[in-house]
Write an enzyme that holds these catalytic residues in place. Structure first.
Site, PDB file in Angstrom:
ATOM      1  CG  ASP A   9      -0.357  -0.591   2.468  1.00 52.29           C
ATOM      2  OD1 ASP A   9       0.873  -0.559   2.609  1.00 52.29           O
ATOM      3  OD2 ASP A   9      -1.123  -1.075   3.323  1.00 52.29           O
ATOM      4  CG  ASN A  43      -9.310  -1.620  11.589  1.00 55.68           C
ATOM      5  OD1 ASN A  43      -8.318  -2.233  11.198  1.00 55.68           O
ATOM      6  ND2 ASN A  43      -9.818  -0.583  10.936  1.00 55.68           N
ATOM      7  CG  HIS A  65      -6.176  -2.433   8.601  1.00 48.24           C
ATOM      8  ND1 HIS A  65      -6.233  -1.094   8.898  1.00 48.24           N
ATOM      9  CD2 HIS A  65      -4.859  -2.774   8.810  1.00 48.24           C
ATOM     10  CE1 HIS A  65      -5.030  -0.662   9.239  1.00 48.24           C
ATOM     11  NE2 HIS A  65      -4.192  -1.650   9.215  1.00 48.24           N
ATOM     12  CD  GLU A  72      -9.039   0.780   7.311  1.00 47.78           C
ATOM     13  OE1 GLU A  72      -8.951  -0.163   8.124  1.00 47.78           O
ATOM     14  OE2 GLU A  72      -8.505   1.885   7.514  1.00 47.78           O
TER      15      GLU A  72
END
Ligand code: F6R
Length: 245
Positions: free
Chosen positions: A67, A136, A138, A143
């Site tokens: 990313d 979370n 991810h 996400e």
């Protein structure tokens, strides 16, 4: 799924680095899928050390990073280009032409995402994908969402991710709100996936990802279905998941 238990962050980094270096020794022109963030730093330090001693040779190795922040170019110290150069590429014998990271400065998202997916295909896919785990759950910047997105895409970062990553910036307002990320199909098509997770603050995410149902609301949960997935985790990260023993 195979679990490799580690005592602490240092131990986890060494164990995961052994897996990556074995891959490169067995197949020198491997395609490594790489991650940024705190989790892989111990791995990169080990690989740098072993490369310096001549134990592992990256001269033929190709890399694709997961990313990049939208709007940050390679010269920006917070870009993932800059992170990878600083923490790994500048200290190993990799050919810069073999290094690939999404272009955060490309304004045309469709064009950049098509380019990156075609590039991964052109390399013949990823041999081993290294992942961290978001608070979370991810992976990359995929996400929690209503569905899994297959290919590279431009994503709005969640508040939880912005808050977590603000430690690298002057303050949270400086954290880019969007990123380009490889998609879930790009990740699960890797021949082998290695995730490194350490620390009690990740224990809930580990539990949700690997002890619960497979759902796009917990993106890492899809790895439960991967044929060749290795979780390298320390005792703190495993503290809420006794069923993984
Ligand atoms: C980084 C990435 C992210 C991180 C995750 C964990 O390229 O794709 O998914 O792996 O946010 O970050 P750390 O390791 O900083 O806790």
């Amino acid at each position: 799924m195979r679990l490799i238990r580690a005592k602490d962050t240092h131990d986890a980094g060494r164990k995961a680095a052994n897996i990556i270096s074995a891959q490169v020794i067995l197949k020198p022109d491997s395609v490594l899928g790489l991650a940024t963030g705190s989790s892989p730093l111990g791995i990169y330090q080990q690989l740098i050390r072993w490369c310096g001693r001549g134990d592992v040779d990256f001269s033929q190795t190709r890399t694709v990073n997961l990313d990049e922040y939208v709007g940050l170019g390679p010269e920006n110290e917070n870009s993932y280009h800059s992170f990878m150069h600083r923490n790994l590429f500048s200290q190993i014998n990799i050919d810069p032409a073999n290094v690939h990271i999404p272009n955060g400065l490309e304004p045309d998202a469709d064009k950049e995402c098509r380019r990156y997916d075609a590039l991964i295909r052109g390399l013949g896919g990823v041999d081993i994908q290294l992942l961290g785990l978001g608070n979370n759950a991810h992976i990359g910047f995929n996400e929690p969402a209503d569905c899994f997105v297959k290919g590279t895409h431009r994503v709005d970062l969640s508040q939880s991710t912005i808050d977590a990553n603000s430690r690298f910036f002057a303050d949270a307002s400086q954290v880019p709100r969007q990123a380009y990320t490889m998609g879930m199909l790009d990740i699960v098509q890797a021949e082998r996936v290695v995730m490194i997770v350490t620390g009690a603050h990740k224990a809930q995410a580990v539990h949700d990802a690997f002890c619960g149902p497979v759902t796009p609301m917990v993106p890492a949960s899809i790895l439960q279905l991967h044929r060749n997935f290795i979780l390298v985790a320390d005792e703190d990260a495993l503290s809420l998941s006794p069923e993984l023993a």
